[in-house]
Design an enzyme around this catalytic site. Structure first.
Site, mmCIF file in Angstrom:
data_model
loop_
_atom_site.group_PDB
_atom_site.id
_atom_site.type_symbol
_atom_site.label_atom_id
_atom_site.label_comp_id
_atom_site.label_asym_id
_atom_site.label_seq_id
_atom_site.Cartn_x
_atom_site.Cartn_y
_atom_site.Cartn_z
ATOM 1 N N LYS A 42 0.919 -1.239 0.113
ATOM 2 C CA LYS A 42 -0.064 -0.033 0.158
ATOM 3 C C LYS A 42 0.846 1.208 -0.087
ATOM 4 O O LYS A 42 2.208 1.129 0.285
ATOM 5 C CB LYS A 42 -0.806 -0.173 1.238
ATOM 6 C CG LYS A 42 -0.254 -0.072 2.674
ATOM 7 C CD LYS A 42 -0.827 -0.531 3.541
ATOM 8 C CE LYS A 42 -0.365 -0.432 4.942
ATOM 9 N NZ LYS A 42 -0.919 -1.261 6.052
ATOM 10 N N TYR A 270 15.673 30.435 9.555
ATOM 11 C CA TYR A 270 14.267 30.981 9.985
ATOM 12 C C TYR A 270 14.288 30.892 11.541
ATOM 13 O O TYR A 270 14.649 30.111 12.276
ATOM 14 C CB TYR A 270 12.987 30.302 9.314
ATOM 15 C CG TYR A 270 13.046 30.583 7.958
ATOM 16 C CD1 TYR A 270 12.668 31.875 7.516
ATOM 17 C CD2 TYR A 270 12.780 29.680 7.063
ATOM 18 C CE1 TYR A 270 12.593 31.929 6.242
ATOM 19 C CE2 TYR A 270 12.549 29.631 5.764
ATOM 20 C CZ TYR A 270 12.371 30.908 5.189
ATOM 21 O OH TYR A 270 12.082 30.884 3.896
HETATM 22 C C1 LIG Z 1 -0.298 -2.143 6.646
HETATM 23 C C2 LIG Z 1 -0.799 -3.229 7.174
HETATM 24 C C3 LIG Z 1 0.056 -4.529 7.255
HETATM 25 C C4 LIG Z 1 1.510 -4.758 7.384
HETATM 26 O O1 LIG Z 1 2.326 -4.070 8.421
HETATM 27 P P1 LIG Z 1 3.752 -4.082 8.543
HETATM 28 O O2 LIG Z 1 4.048 -3.586 9.967
HETATM 29 O O3 LIG Z 1 4.203 -2.999 7.509
HETATM 30 O O4 LIG Z 1 4.212 -5.541 8.127
HETATM 31 C C5 LIG Z 1 -0.660 -5.505 7.523
HETATM 32 N N1 LIG Z 1 -2.007 -5.670 7.779
HETATM 33 C C6 LIG Z 1 -2.614 -4.841 7.652
HETATM 34 C C7 LIG Z 1 -4.266 -4.675 7.687
HETATM 35 C C8 LIG Z 1 -2.153 -3.432 7.099
HETATM 36 O O5 LIG Z 1 -2.878 -2.357 7.197
#
Ligand SMILES: *Cc1c(COP(=O)(O)O)cnc(C)c1O
Length: 384
Positions: A42, A270
Site C-alpha cells: 500500500k 528562520y
Molecule cells: C499495513 C498493514 C500490514 C503490514 O504491516 P507492516 O507492519 O508494515 O508489516 C498488515 N496488515 C494490515 C491490515 C495493514 O494495514
C-alpha cells in the site's frame, strides 16, 4: 542515462531491488512452509514505488498482494495478471464495481457491507471472494469479536459472496507480547466457535512484520501480511528481532549546493534558532521538508558527507537544509553527495534513527518522502 542518472539530481531516493528480493527470500525462509506470503504494498509500496517493487516481487515469488484500496489494486493489475489481491481498507459504495472489474478480494467487517456486496454481485451476475476481518483489540476495521457470529451467519446466508479468508490485525506486536498473545487467543477462539466453518480451505492470518517475531509454528495461521520488513526496516526493538536477516533497500540522498564560512555569533536559518559558537564552515544541502526532510530534524538530525556525520544547524527549510562541515577533514564542495538516509563510507544513518529524530515512525517517514524526489532503481546486474 537521463532518467536514472543520479548525477543530475538535487535530491533522490535509490532503491535496491535485488536487496528487496534477498529480504523476501530471507523472510520466507524463516516462515513455516504452509505460510502464504502476502506482500503489503500500500501507499506506493511504502514510498518505494509501486510499479518497480511489485514487478520485482512478482518475479521473486510472493503468493498474494495486499493494498489499501481499489485504486492501488488496479495499478497492480496493470503490472501483471493473476495474483490474488486483497483490499485491506473498507470498500466504498462508489468503488464496488471495481472489485468485480479487477477481480479483487475485499475486506468485510460488517453485515451491512456484506449484504450490500451480495446485492451488487447478484446484480452483476458475478461471484466475489472476501476476507472477513475480526477486531481482537485494534479498534479499527473488523467486527468486534464478541459479535463475530452475526457476520459468520451472514456469510452463510450470502448467495454470491463467499468466505475466502479470515483475519485480524495486531495492535502492539512490536512492544506488547502479552497483549499480542491475548489478541491471538481471542482470534483463534472466535474462529473455533464457528465450528461449521471449513477452516482448512480458508486463509487465516494475523501477522504483520512485527507479528512474525512471535509466530507460533503450530498455529492455525497459513498466511502472513508483510510490509515494512521486506523493505529491510525493523519494526521492533533489537531485542525482538526474528530470524530473518534483512537489510535496508532505501537510500535518501542530496547534494551540497554551496559551502561558506560564517563567523562566531552568526545566526542560522528562520527564527534564528541556532547561533554559531565558533567560526564555522557550513554547507547548504539541496533538500528540505519539501522533499521529506522533516522540520523536526531542525537542530537535531545529522547527514553524512564524505563518510562523516554532520549536524543540522537551525531550522530545516522547504528546499534547503544547513549543516556544519567544520569537522570534515576533506574539502566539501558544491555537488558533493549528501546521504540523508543510508550508508556512505563507514557511516550509516538508518531509517529507524532518522525516525526518532523526526518523532515519528519508519512507516510514516517512508510515506513522507515527497513526489519531488525521483526514485531510481538498482537492479541485480547493477549492484553486482
Ligand atoms: C499495513 C498493514 C500490514 C503490514 O504491516 P507492516 O507492519 O508494515 O508489516 C498488515 N496488515 C494490515 C491490515 C495493514 O494495514
Amino acid at each position: 542515462m537521463s532518467q536514472s542518472d543520479p548525477t543530475t539530481f538535487r535530491c533522490w531516493a535509490e532503491i535496491d531491488l535485488a536487496g528487496l528480493e534477498r529480504n523476501l527470500k530471507s523472510i520466507q525462509s524463516t516462515l513455516p512452509k504452509r505460510i502464504r506470503y502476502i506482500a503489503v504494498v500500500k501507499a506506493d509500496a511504502y514510498g518505494h514505488g509501486m510499479q518497480q517493487t511489485v514487478a520485482r516481487l512478482m518475479q521473486a515469488g510472493v503468493d498474494m498482494f495486499a493494498v489499501a484500496n481499489v485504486a492501488e489494486a488496479s495499478t497492480i493489475r496493470e503490472i501483471g495478471a493473476g495474483w490474488p489481491l486483497i483490499v485491506l481498507g473498507a470498500t466504498l459504495k462508489e468503488e464496488e464495481s471495481q472489485l468485480f472489474e479487477y477481480d479483487l478480494i475485499p475486506t468485510i467487517s460488517t453485515v451491512e457491507e456484506l449484504e450490500r456486496l451480495d446485492v451488487r454481485a447478484t446484480r452483476e451476475n458475478a461471484n466475489l471472494k472476501a476476507h472477513m476481518k475480526i477486531d481482537t483489540g485494534m479498534g479499527r476495521l473488523g467486527i468486534w469479536h464478541e459479535y463475530a457470529n452475526e457476520l459468520f451467519q451472514a456469510f452463510r446466508d450470502a448467495s454470491r459472496v463467499s468466505l475466502h479468508g479470515i483475519y485480524t490485525h495486531l495492535a502492539s506486536a512490536d512492544d506488547d507480547p502479552e497483549f499480542t498473545r491475548r489478541q491471538r487467543k481471542i482470534f483463534i477462539e472466535t474462529i473455533a466457535r464457528a465450528d461449521w466453518l471449513p477452516v482448512e480451505s480458508l486463509l487465516i492470518h494475523a501477522d504483520n512484520s512485527a507479528g512474525i517475531s512471535t509466530f507460533a509454528p503450530d498455529s492455525i495461521y497459513n498466511a502472513a501480511r508483510i510490509g515494512l520488513l521486506q523493505f529491510g526496516i525493523r519494526p521492533y526493538p533489537e531485542s525482538m528481532l526474528g530470524n530473518a536477516e534483512t537489510t535496508p533497500i532505501f537510500e535518501f540522498k542530496s547534494r551540497v549546493g554551496i559551502t561558506k564560512t560564517l563567523p562566531k555569533g552568526a545566526s542560522i536559518s528562520y527564527g534564528r534558532t541556532h547561533i554559531l559558537e565558533r567560526e564555522s564552515r557550513i554547507a547548504i544541502v539541496c533538500a528540505g521538508y519539501g522533499d521529506g526532510v522533516p522540520l523536526q530534524l531542525s537542530n537535531r538530525g545529522e547527514v553524512i558527507i564524505h563518510g562523516q556525520r554532520c549536524p543540522i544547524l537551525g531550522r530545516v527549510t522547504m528546499d534547503q537544509t544547513i549543516v556544519d562541515v567544520t569537522e570534515i577533514d576533506q574539502t566539501v564542495a558544491s555537488g558533493d553527495v549528501v546521504t540523508i538516509i543510508g550508508r556512505q563510507g563507514d557511516s550509516e544513518i538508518r531509517l529507524e534513527e532518522f525516525s526518532e529524530w523526526a518523532d515519528s515512525i519508519s512507516w510514516e517517514v517512508l510515506c513522507s518522502v515527497t513526489k519531488r524526489v525521483p526514485r531510481i532503481y538498482r537492479t541485480a546486474i547493477q549492484s553486482g
